[in-house]
Design an enzyme around this catalytic site. Sequence first.
Site, short mmCIF file in Angstrom:
data_model
loop_
_atom_site.label_atom_id
_atom_site.label_comp_id
_atom_site.label_asym_id
_atom_site.label_seq_id
_atom_site.Cartn_x
_atom_site.Cartn_y
_atom_site.Cartn_z
N TYR A 54 -0.67 -1.11 15.16
CA TYR A 54 -1.30 -0.62 13.70
C TYR A 54 -0.78 -0.11 12.80
CZ TYR A 54 -4.92 -1.42 10.33
OH TYR A 54 -5.94 -1.69 9.64
N LYS A 86 -3.00 -2.71 7.60
CA LYS A 86 -3.61 -4.83 7.92
C LYS A 86 -2.94 -5.23 6.43
CE LYS A 86 -6.06 -5.54 10.25
NZ LYS A 86 -5.77 -7.06 11.07
N ASP A 98 0.30 -1.08 -0.27
CA ASP A 98 0.09 0.20 -0.23
C ASP A 98 1.00 1.34 0.62
OD1 ASP A 98 -2.06 2.06 0.74
OD2 ASP A 98 -2.73 0.84 1.98
#
Length: 384
Positions: free
Chosen positions: A228, A231, A11
């Site tokens: 985090y 994902k 990403d």
Amino acid sequence: MRTTISVIKADIGSLAGHHIVHPDTMAAANKVLAAAKEQGIIIDYYITHVGDDLQLIMTHTRGELDTKVHETAWNAFKEAAKVAKDLGLYAAGQDLLSDSFSGNVRGLGPGVAEMDIEERTSEPIAIFMADKTEPGAYNLPLYKMFADPFNTPGLVIDPTMHGGFKFEVLDVYEGEAVMLSAPQEIYDLLALIGTPARYVIRRVYRNEDNLLAAVVSIERLNLIAGKYVGKDDPVMIVRLQHGLPALGEALEAFAFPHLVPGWMRGSHYGPLMPVSQRDAKATRFDGPPRLLGLGFNVKNGKLVGPTDLFDDPAFDETRRLANIVADYMRRHGPFMPHRLEPTEMEYTTLPLILEKLKNRFKKESDVYKAKESVYAKEEAQGHD
Ligand SMILES: O=C(COP(=O)(O)O)[C@@H](O)[C@H](O)[C@H](O)COP(=O)(O)O
Ligand SMILES: [Mg+2]
Ligand SMILES: [Mg+2]
Ligand SMILES: [Mg+2]
């Protein structure tokens, strides 16, 4: 011919939120891969996206974890991230966790699925790419494809498949892997892979001849970064036909939109919805988690195809059920089992909230003591 198929994804930033890859970033990556093809580093390539994840599908003869191929992918992501930054796209460079490349992209953020194979006369493959979920999302469909005769009749009917398949299962917390063979050890296998956040199927081999049949990208970004950072959005390569699951058996494993962790803020269970390339973008509640499937034939290292595997009304009912399940799960709001369990929230906000509230937690016994003393005081006053 020996061919390596490398699917490397990252990403690098996306349009209007964590939604969809911008075509200009794909063009930037394309330039780098075209040059690598020109130089003979790779034989062929195809660039695509699912949601906000840029996917580089490459073929070559250099084997797995090859420095030149990985450097090519890294440079493609860097160039694409530069464009993302210039365009002001959201979370530009999100999965590029390091500034410098050091031999291969493992541990630097991108996800990798690679297989080095002896090409069969005809080598059909399917590449599955998911957004807003993690690698264990493939556990259930892989089990169905390679161990469940109710999904894959070839396990019963095809003599080459009849000996079953073995699964390499990685404990992502301990960094240890175990090989378990189906059908002999399916109960042990299920005991592990039923906890997909921890035990992830990494590779599948045919028992009869150890032929490599499937590979999954197993990177868990939060375990790399310690917090985090989006994902993992895993990819998977599956070889098909002639002693392996038929294309239709591989696809059948996704006809049930099972619940996977991910979705909004990587913190919610939601149904994995197989979609066409046109619908490979995250929308409702940043999802629902999406799965794109592309089919190719590999011939002398050339990628013939693709075909858009879920672009078919046969999957309309799966999508409809996924939408119903999405509604049902959403109605739980911030409650489990829609929201992930605390262990999986570890790297998100939960530790910060617990830290903040630390001094406001009172021991149950202290609360009782305080109440008792108030009561005793009142009693004493009452007797006066
Ligand atoms: O999980 C998500 C993104 O994951 P991804 O980038 O696809 O790995 C999203 O739901 C985001 O967490 C959400 O949009 C909030 O994003 P930020 O505003 O914190 O960047
Ligand atoms: Mg993103
Ligand atoms: Mg993503
Ligand atoms: Mg991601």
